[in-house]
Design an enzyme around this catalytic site. Structure first.
Site: not given
Length: 488
Positions: A358-359
């Site tokens: 994620e991210c």
């Protein structure tokens, strides 16, 4: 009963006041539970640093109303005190019909029907159907009172209009008192009290301007706790502030959780062999919802924490990688210099290890990170793209519809997530995972997310409480990989 610390708008100081409350309560009791409305990661880090317990996010957009209720009830069990920190201004939420598809629309119709049965002004006529996911929404569904923090630095008599308006706008919101923040002087306080007197609203606290108590921040909010060496001293000062500036006779009775029906925690499912999921956890990667980790453990996973900044290898027997968000751009040089860690991740992915990023985790898997000073730092290099830092903030809830089946999703599946970053990719995937759109009216949709090797990598943060099927699929992939490891 429990309190929600709400603000009349963003920047009123509700985080500092919440931390002061928690710091003082922690000195009195061993079991203090905090909650944070919304998708934030950083404020909950400060909560957890003080309480020694994971702060739980209450976000019906990322999860559901029922999940928020059960999460709150479960984690209030057996604690001495509980405090909820709000998000933005009290009524700042999203339009109900855009908040998350059929689930929220059904909830909205139910709430509006209830409002009509009870009489009074209909919620849609007051515009309050627009505050889904707000602090007020959480106060309504949990039936807990609100303390309103008002930034008084540019106010005198108008404080009464603010307090009256926030207290009367929605009869289902019980504003039990106010905390006056950033009061300039005793004369200023007299003006404020005089204005509030006709309302008979209790003043739960008065905080004079405290320039020395500011917590450092940067491009995505407060600097995380792991980077603040003087944090203990700051928390001691906040506890002292709370002890002397709050009316504890009025506050105390609201902070002890009401007895609730016992909640049975989700059972753990022992699996042999239990697949080991390596979780990146250090100064560069620390954005995780505690519920996500709990859900993986309940499914039967063994969580192993490791640091791409310091460790040179993955934990032995790793069968899955979970690369959370954080600030890899601030530690890009150190991450890049740890060649053994980069290669260990790369080789594991080449071997097909299930990977969820994620991210910040997405940025780490790219070819390079270009920092704010435009310096380039090589990364894992699995994804054929580079993350370049910029000044544009990408922020908001996202409806994500799967373009195609992938590691964690079936084609056409719809979930809700949250984006929060200042980097952009130099190359977008030719076959993205998601079609993303926001809740804004007529907002354009766009493709996002990589499915590469056995990797799911996206800027979108997900709460597994709202999409348990993703956690289950990820777990099953790690279980299969673990069984194959055992056969090798």
């Amino acid at each position: 009963m429990t309190l929600i610390i709400a603000g009349d708008r963003s920047g009123t100081g509700k985080t500092t006041i919440t931390l002061a409350l928690l710091a003082f309560l922690r000195k009195k009791a061993s079991k203090v539970q905090s909650f944070k409305v919304g998708p934030d990661y950083i404020d909950p880090m400060f909560h957890s640093y003080i309480t020694g317990r994971p702060c739980r996010n209450l976000d019906p957009i990322l999860t559901s109303v029922n999940y928020v209720k059960s999460c709150f009830a479960q984690h209030c069990q057996g604690v001495d005190y509980a405090v909820i920190e709000g998000v933005m201004g009290l009524f700042d939420g999203v339009p109900l019909e855009k908040a998350g598809g059929r689930r929220q629309e059904t909830e909205g119709r139910r709430q509006e029907a209830e409002g009509r049965r009870q009489g009074g002004i209909r919620r849609e006529e007051r515009g309050l159907c627009q505050d889904y996911g707000s602090t007020a929404h959480i106060a309504r569904i949990l039936d807990v009172p609100v303390v309103l923090v008002i930034d008084c630095s540019r106010l005198s008599g108008s404080v009464a209009a603010i307090a009256h308006g926030y207290g009367s706008l929605d009869p289902k919101i019980n504003v039990v008192g106010v905390i006056l923040n950033r009061v300039g002087s005793d004369r200023h306080l007299t003006l404020l009290k005089t204005a509030l007197k006709p309302l008979n609203i209790p003043i739960f606290g008065v905080i004079y301007r405290q320039e020395a108590l500011n917590i450092p921040d940067r491009h995505l909010g407060l600097v995380p706790t792991q980077e603040l060496p003087q944090l203990n001293q700051l928390m001691d000062r906040l506890a002292h502030l709370a002890q002397n500036c709050f009316n504890w006779e009025q506050l105390h009775r609201y902070l002890v959780p009401s007895p609730r029906h016992p909640v049975t925690p989700s059972p753990r499912h022992p699996v042999t062999p239990s697949p080991k999921i390596a979780i990146t956890k250090d100064q560069a990667f620390n954005f995780y919802y505690p519920d996500n980790l709990d859900i993986l453990e309940q499914l039967g996973a063994t969580l192993c924490y490791w640091s791409p900044l310091e460790d040179e290898t993955l934990p032995e027997g790793t069968a899955g990688l979970y690369l959370g968000g954080g600030f890899p751009e601030m530690f890009a040089e150190t991450l890049s210099s740890n060649q053994k860690a980069l290669n260990a991740v790369k080789q594991a992915i080449f071997k097909g290890i299930p990977t969820y990023a994620e991210c910040g985790g997405l940025m780490y898997l790219g070819e390079q990170i270009i920092d704010f000073e435009e310096k380039s730092w090589p990364m894992v290099g699995i994804l054929p793209t580079t993350a370049k830092m910029g000044q544009k903030l990408t922020l908001g809830y996202r409806q994500a519809i799967a373009y195609r089946s992938s590691l964690l999703l079936n084609e056409g599946e719809t979930i809700w997530g949250h984006e929060f970053h200042r980097s952009e990719l130099t190359l977008s995937p030719s076959q993205p995972i998601f079609n993303l759109s926001s809740w804004h009216e007529n907002s354009p949709s766009y493709g996002e997310g990589w499915h590469w090797y056995n990797v799911h990598a996206s800027y979108v943060h997900l709460h597994f409480g709202g999409c348990p099927q993703i956690a289950e699929k990820f777990f099953r992939h790690t279980l299969d990989f673990s069984k194959n490891l055992a056969l090798d």
